[in-house]
Design an enzyme around this catalytic site. Structure first.
Site, short mmCIF file in Angstrom:
data_model
loop_
_atom_site.label_atom_id
_atom_site.label_comp_id
_atom_site.label_asym_id
_atom_site.label_seq_id
_atom_site.Cartn_x
_atom_site.Cartn_y
_atom_site.Cartn_z
N ASP A 20 0.82 -1.22 0.00
CA ASP A 20 0.00 0.00 0.00
C ASP A 20 0.85 1.26 0.00
OD1 ASP A 20 0.74 -0.25 2.71
OD2 ASP A 20 -1.27 0.08 3.50
N ASP A 156 -5.23 -0.36 6.43
CA ASP A 156 -5.89 -0.71 7.70
C ASP A 156 -7.11 0.17 7.96
OD1 ASP A 156 -3.65 -2.24 7.76
OD2 ASP A 156 -2.67 -1.18 9.40
N TYR A 205 9.65 -0.27 10.14
CA TYR A 205 8.57 -0.04 9.15
C TYR A 205 8.88 1.18 8.27
CZ TYR A 205 4.02 0.78 7.02
OH TYR A 205 3.01 0.98 6.10
C1 GLA Z 1 0.83 -1.76 8.61
C2 GLA Z 1 0.44 -0.45 7.91
C3 GLA Z 1 -0.27 -0.73 6.58
C4 GLA Z 1 0.55 -1.69 5.71
C5 GLA Z 1 0.98 -2.92 6.51
C6 GLA Z 1 1.91 -3.82 5.74
O1 GLA Z 1 -0.30 -2.47 8.99
O2 GLA Z 1 -0.42 0.29 8.74
O3 GLA Z 1 -0.50 0.47 5.91
O4 GLA Z 1 1.65 -1.04 5.14
O5 GLA Z 1 1.61 -2.57 7.73
O6 GLA Z 1 1.24 -4.37 4.64
#
Ligand code: GLA
Length: 367
Positions: A20, A156, A205
């Site tokens: 995403d 999410d 992340y």
């Molecule tokens: C977290 C982030 C999402 C996405 C996932 C990995 O949940 O909030 O936006 O990037 O990691 O797919």
């Protein structure tokens, strides 16, 4: 207006991980756990957590566009949502009430997005104001950025708001086209929580998102979701090794989303093929994106050993949960066998949840 209740679910992502952030494809489903707010209209915003007993209250009458209240703990998310909705034009109506949650925090099931969406729809209800749902999801995504500095994508927040009962949500994070994909009745979803919790802001992340963005620049303006897997070698030929692996993950993962959706929509989905795609996705997250952990890889192996068609880590990684697709007729047995497995027995922290693909906050409110 009298007391009202809103609920925003957590999510399990079936496939399309870390896509995403580069405008790619994702296929999450909302689950039957989430955040609930019971509240009544007020001139201020005051919420109490039934889990911690702590309270967050905000003055909406400052007229400077910023919520005045706690900037730590869960109150940070509430403050950021108030601010983002004010920027969208929400009338400054308040609410007082209680927040409850049955979502494990830090387990990769989107507890923060569920909180943001629950707060957002509660504020909309209190103000009798209804923006376009996708704009609301994007405001909550910005709230996450502002509250904790995690540069998350839209997955999410979008699924917590837009999910439909019995379906997964195919979202194109560039065009924002959203399609509800029915999940076949014979497919059951198990979530196996490793018990290894983490806060996204403490993980790499943000670094991975940055690495992906840099690698994508090799595509001269094309987005990874539009690149065919066969083109990858040629396009990535001059990239340094790490950038090449990061890009290979996003290109192949977008392709897996399309293939999983095609299988789910076929009259008689081939469970072996479905399972293989999940396993390929896990290998890619482990080896190319490097967001898994040995303890998570082991959960995948154990799930397959006990009869899952396929399994992979779900969510951001660095701990959290895996998702396994299993035959519905054997779901209880597979769950029991996983929990009883000798490799996990010594860990003590593993939990298995049977997840029902659930309605998002908007469907629950009849929006
Ligand atoms: C977290 C982030 C999402 C996405 C996932 C990995 O949940 O909030 O936006 O990037 O990691 O797919």
């Amino acid at each position: 207006m009298s007391e009202f209740e809103v609920h925003a679910p957590g999510r399990v992502n079936l496939i399309g991980e870390h896509t995403d952030q580069s405008g790619g494809l994702v296929l999450p489903a909302a689950i039957d756990r989430g955040v609930t707010i019971r509240a009544a209209p007020s001139s201020i915003v005051r919420l109490r957590s039934s889990l911690t007993g702590s309270e967050a209250s905000f003055n909406l009458a400052t007229h400077d566009g910023s919520a005045r209240g706690p900037r730590s703990g869960w109150g940070r998310y509430v403050a950021a949502v108030i601010d983002e909705l004010a920027a969208l034009g929400r009338p400054p109506a308040g609410l007082e009430g209680e927040v409850t949650s049955d979502l494990p925090a830090g387990a990769g099931l989107s507890s923060s997005a569920a909180l943001e969406i629950a707060v957002a729809v509660a504020l909309c209800q209190a103000a009798e104001w209804r923006p376009a749902p996708m704009a609301l999801a994007q405001a909550c995504q910005r709230a996450e950025h502002a509250a904790v500095g995690v540069p998350c994508g839209l997955m999410d927040q979008a699924v917590s708001l837009l999910a439909r009962l019995g379906h997964a949500l195919l979202l194109d994070c560039d065009s924002l086209a959203a399609t509800h994909v029915a999940l076949p009745a014979e497919v059951a979803i198990l979530i196996i929580d490793s018990g290894i919790t983490r806060r996204l802001e403490d993980t790499p992340y943000a670094l991975r998102s940055q690495e992906i963005a840099q690698a994508v620049s090799a595509l001269s303006g094309r987005r990874p979701a539009d690149v065919a897997v066969e083109e990858f070698d040629c396009l990535a030929a001059t990239l340094p090794a790490i950038a090449r692996r990061r890009l290979r993950h996003v290109v192949t993962e977008n392709d897996r989303v399309r293939r999983v959706v095609a299988l789910l929509q076929s009259p008689d989905p081939d469970s072996a093929e479905l399972g293989a795609l999940l396993l390929e996705g896990h290998a890619s997250l482990r080896d190319d994106l490097e967001v898994s952990l040995p303890a998570i890889d082991e959960l995948v192996v154990v799930a397959i050993k006990h009869g899952a068609w396929g399994a992979r880590m779900t969510g951001a990684g660095f701990g959290g949960s895996i998702v396994a697709l299993v035959p519905r007729s054997r779901a209880e047995d597979v769950a029991g066998a996983i929990l009883a497995d000798e490799r996990l027995a010594t860990r003590g922290s593993t939990r298995v949840l049977m997840a029902a693909p659930s309605a998002g906050a908007a469907q629950l409110l009849g929006w």
